[in-house]
Design an enzyme around this catalytic site. Structure first.
Site, PDB file in Angstrom:
ATOM      1  CE  LYS A 153       1.932   2.478   4.812  1.00 24.68           C
ATOM      2  NZ  LYS A 153       1.516   1.655   3.633  1.00 24.68           N
ATOM      3  CE  LYS A 209      -5.565  -1.084   1.526  1.00 28.76           C
ATOM      4  NZ  LYS A 209      -4.294  -1.811   1.664  1.00 28.76           N
ATOM      5  CB  THR A 253      -0.922   0.024   1.218  1.00 34.05           C
ATOM      6  OG1 THR A 253      -1.815  -1.101   1.151  1.00 34.05           O
ATOM      7  CG2 THR A 253      -1.760   1.300   1.250  1.00 34.05           C
TER       8      THR A 253
END
Length: 288
Positions: A239, A171, A96
């Site tokens: 993050k 995502k 990711t």
């Protein structure tokens, strides 16, 4: 097929294992060599000392590491995967990361004659272990078509969303949805406790209606119990949300709830919950 897998964290370790169980010839690499040794002991594949060595002879090289910089570190340089890959082979990234780094590495790979698919996943550690991940892909159709039959070893769904970067953007959509869902669930479960309701019975009935979600079915009970020492860490969620918020600045999307929940996660970190599961938002509402 001869493949390599770079990164053996809570996701990569079982994903690489599913590739081996599916009959592929798998060579793994991990920064911590002990992880590679444990994987080889468990799955009987091979390991390499550098990403370059792991990638040599592989038709597809997979990666699942921590962030943009981690990804660059296993791809670029004399010991990076690209240095060991032959022209016409394919790199599939399950990290990711940002759409920007996906486009950057795809362009670098194209100069070497390499294909590139950004393919972040959703489903958590349980999804990886059970081979039931959602895989969001960006790239050329021909590269996706080569990768999908292999990815299917650990995927419940594997979809091409558009050109390189589209997987990472999707995502981001996923993480934006989750941020709001978990905060709403935390507030709801805390409300149920304060109202004196049987939370188990509450979830039993409302999970059969419009409020149903994966988070509700898998996290409501542990939220009420105050158990957070498992699952997807708050550090990693922050993050991911930073990537979402940064991309939103570029495309003009408004993310007020996401920005607020990101700050709530910052408060969880201040309480020492860096490695707690994302459902630890419950701690903020239960113990203000």
């Amino acid at each position: 097929m001869k493949v390599a897998f770079l990164g053996l964290g809570v996701m990569g370790f079982p994903m690489a294992g599913h590739l081996k169980k599916a009959g592929h010839d798998v060579t793994v690499y991990n920064r911590t060599a002990a992880k590679s040794a444990k994987w080889v002991e468990t799955h009987k594949g091979g390991s390499a000392a550098t990403p370059r060595e792991a990638a040599q002879g592989a038709e597809i090289v997979f990666a699942c590491v921590g962030n943009d910089d981690d990804l660059r570190s296993v791809v670029n340089g004399p010991d990076g995967a690209f240095a060991g890959m032959a022209k016409g082979t394919l790199f599939v990234d399950h990290t990711t990361a940002s759409a920007e780094v996906a486009r950057e590495l795809a362009a670098a790979g194209a100069k070497l004659g390499l294909g590139f698919v950004d393919a972040p996943v959703s489903g958590g550690q349980a999804g990886a272990e059970n081979g039931k991940l959602g895989v969001m892909c960006g790239g050329a159709r021909k590269d996706f078509d080569r990768a999908k039959p292999v990815i299917d070893a650990y995927a419940r769904a594997c979809v091409l969303l558009g050109p390189v970067g589209s997987g990472q953007l999707t995502k981001m959509v996923n993480q934006i949805c989750i941020a709001g869902l978990v905060q709403g669930l935390a507030e709801a479960m805390n409300f149920a406790v304060k109202a004196g309701l049987d939370t188990g019975k509450v979830v039993e009935v409302i999970s059969k209606g419009a409020a149903q979600s994966w988070q509700m079915e898998n996290r409501a009970s542990t939220m009420v119990e105050g158990k957070f020492d498992f699952g997807f860490a708050v550090d990693w969620m922050r993050k991911d949300l930073a990537i979402c918020l940064d991309e939103a600045k570029r495309n003009g999307a408004r993310l007020p709830v996401t920005a607020l929940v990101d700050q709530f996660y910052a408060q969880v970190q201040q309480r020492g919950g860096n490695r707690w599961d994302t459902s630890s938002l419950m701690d903020l509402v239960a113990r203000p």
